[in-house]
Design an enzyme around this catalytic site. Structure first.
Site, PDB file in Angstrom:
ATOM      1  N   ASP A 172       0.851  -1.195   0.000  1.00  0.00           N
ATOM      2  CA  ASP A 172       0.000   0.000   0.000  1.00  0.00           C
ATOM      3  C   ASP A 172       0.884   1.241   0.000  1.00  0.00           C
ATOM      4  O   ASP A 172       1.637   1.479   0.946  1.00  0.00           O
ATOM      5  CB  ASP A 172      -0.883  -0.037   1.264  1.00  0.00           C
ATOM      6  CG  ASP A 172      -2.047   0.912   1.160  1.00  0.00           C
ATOM      7  OD1 ASP A 172      -2.044   1.783   0.277  1.00  0.00           O
ATOM      8  OD2 ASP A 172      -2.979   0.781   1.989  1.00  0.00           O
ATOM      9  N   ASP A 201      -3.373   2.360  -5.895  1.00  0.00           N
ATOM     10  CA  ASP A 201      -2.181   2.403  -5.049  1.00  0.00           C
ATOM     11  C   ASP A 201      -2.039   1.225  -4.089  1.00  0.00           C
ATOM     12  O   ASP A 201      -1.271   1.305  -3.134  1.00  0.00           O
ATOM     13  CB  ASP A 201      -2.137   3.713  -4.260  1.00  0.00           C
ATOM     14  CG  ASP A 201      -3.257   3.799  -3.246  1.00  0.00           C
ATOM     15  OD1 ASP A 201      -4.192   2.974  -3.314  1.00  0.00           O
ATOM     16  OD2 ASP A 201      -3.212   4.685  -2.384  1.00  0.00           O
ATOM     17  N   GLU A 202      -2.757   0.143  -4.294  1.00  0.00           N
ATOM     18  CA  GLU A 202      -2.555  -0.999  -3.400  1.00  0.00           C
ATOM     19  C   GLU A 202      -2.877  -2.320  -4.088  1.00  0.00           C
ATOM     20  O   GLU A 202      -3.670  -2.367  -5.028  1.00  0.00           O
ATOM     21  CB  GLU A 202      -3.389  -0.853  -2.126  1.00  0.00           C
ATOM     22  CG  GLU A 202      -4.867  -0.808  -2.355  1.00  0.00           C
ATOM     23  CD  GLU A 202      -5.647  -0.736  -1.049  1.00  0.00           C
ATOM     24  OE1 GLU A 202      -5.393  -1.528  -0.135  1.00  0.00           O
ATOM     25  OE2 GLU A 202      -6.539   0.120  -0.966  1.00  0.00           O
TER      26      GLU A 202
END
Length: 403
Positions: free
Chosen positions: A16, A106-107
């Site tokens: 993350d 983003d993860e």
DNA sequence: TCTGGGGTCCTAGGACCC
DNA sequence: TCTGGGGTCCTAGGACCC
């Protein structure tokens, strides 16, 4: 006989990126490093840790954030840069293991089971992953490692920012049960309020409640889900190759009356954007949903389904306009503050040639020439080219396309 | 604190078919 | 004439996530 270990290893990574948008801004503009940075567009889209320490959070209104943190640098979002950064980071993920499940820009989850011999322990792999993301994308990333997805995600949340945390399989309950219920995946403001009202504040207390009780309180879906997570049951595997089920776009409008023409024009712009994105992604869809938000922040959705999936602008536009006109009285009465549109029931163009030809009543290859124009108007030229390629590959004599 | 833009999943009623 | 139960699709709304 040797005892066989039945306990699985901690091989799931949750990676993350930290304050993603803000980190990209700090990476690209050295003068921002070490300073509170807010990426804002009306609300706070992202805040650097320097800003978070001053109490700024997402999605706080921008003016409130400025008041709270006057020294912050507020920058406008650059979504192109974030997409590009995300691509670079996901490249590192895919270089680490083929089992990557993206959750958002983003993860992602990564399953590193079976890599021990060639790449080391999961903790070693995670440490290397963090170093590689920093080296190749210039961004800090936090990784949680555990036996299950949920624990890995909680672990990364606890380890933030710029951290690494492994949950030892022997200490899972010890780790999990003291956590506040808000850490449970699926507990938002509403559920949290309901549980707090019954004096329940920790994951351990949820676990002790029992499934029947939770189901009675929250419904079958959420009840069972929370019971499982709180009792450390999460058998979900890391799944690759997931595709979106809908593509949409929306726009907040602010208060004040808008002429019906203005609203229609906005919707047309949104339709255009969505259809374009669908064609770029090679997806077609059938269900058109118009989303409205009113002055008092209540929302409604109105949807209609087309007979056949499409990514062409016109059928989507016509249906969207019809839906909007039906909703005109509501808009007149309640005032509109947001308009949005999404297309769902998505299928992939090229999943099967037959699927493309079906709307035209052509299940075989007889007389295909005549349908080319129809196909193009329905799916667009790029999609048609892909379909044609696939058709040829699967043995159909799809006509060669004029350029 | 008055709230952006991108999504997912679940529930529930009604239509329709067998 | 009055009546079942199951399955699937469509539509609307709500909660949640990042």
């Amino acid at each position: 006989m040797n005892p066989i270990s039945t306990r699985a290893d901690a091989t799931i990574l949750h990676a993350d990126l930290d304050s993603f948008y803000a980190s990209v801004e700090q990476r690209d503009d050295p003068s921002l490093r070490g300073r509170p940075v807010i990426v804002g567009g009306g609300i706070v889209l992202a805040a650097s840790y320097e800003a978070k320490r001053m109490g700024v959070y997402t999605p706080m209104p921008e003016f409130a954030a400025r008041r709270l943190c006057p020294s912050a640098v507020v920058v406008a979002p650059r979504f192109e840069a974030y997409s590009e950064a995300s691509r670079a980071v996901f490249e590192v993920f895919h270089d680490t293991t083929p089992l990557v499940e993206g959750l958002s820009i983003d993860e992602a989850f990564l399953d590193v089971a079976g890599l021990r011999r060639i790449a080391g322990t999961p903790a070693e792999i995670a440490a290397r992953l963090r170093a590689e993301v920093l080296r190749r994308a210039g961004l800090p990333i936090t990784v949680g490692v555990a036996r299950t997805k949920f624990l890995a995600k909680v672990a990364s949340g606890v380890a933030k920012p710029d951290g690494l945390l492994v949950v030892d399989p022997g200490r899972e309950i010890e780790f999990l049960h003291p956590l506040p219920i808000g850490r449970l995946w699926g507990v938002g403001p509403v559920t949290e309020r309901k549980l707090h009202a019954r004096g329940i504040h920790t994951v351990g207390e949820v676990a002790a409640l029992g499934e029947a009780h939770l189901v009675a309180m929250l419904g079958v879906g959420s009840g069972r889900h929370l019971d499982a997570l709180a009792n450390n049951r999460d058998p979900r595997p890391v799944v690759t190759g997931k595709r979106r089920g809908s593509i949409g776009s929306q726009q907040a409008l602010g208060r004040g009356r808008k002429a019906p023409d203005t609203i229609e024009a906005l919707l047309l712009g949104i339709v255009d954007r969505v259809a374009r994105r669908m064609r770029a992604a090679g997806r077609v869809g059938r269900t058109v949903t118009v989303r409205l938000r009113f002055d008092d922040f209540t929302r409604v959705t109105r949807s209609r389904s087309l007979a056949h999936p499409t990514s062409a602008t016109e059928p989507i536009r016509d249906l969207a306009l019809a839906v909007l006109r039906d909703a005109a009285p509501m808009i007149e009465q309640r005032g509109i503050t947001l308009i949005g549109l999404s297309v769902g029931n998505l299928e992939s163009v090229g999943d099967s040639t037959e699927q493309l030809l079906l709307p035209f009543g052509r299940k075989d290859q007889s007389g295909l020439d005549g349908v080319v124009d129809g196909l193009r108007s329905r799916f667009g030229h790029a999609a048609l080219t892909r379909a044609s390629l696939l058709g040829r590959r699967s043995g159909l004599e799809v006509p060669r396309l004029p350029d």
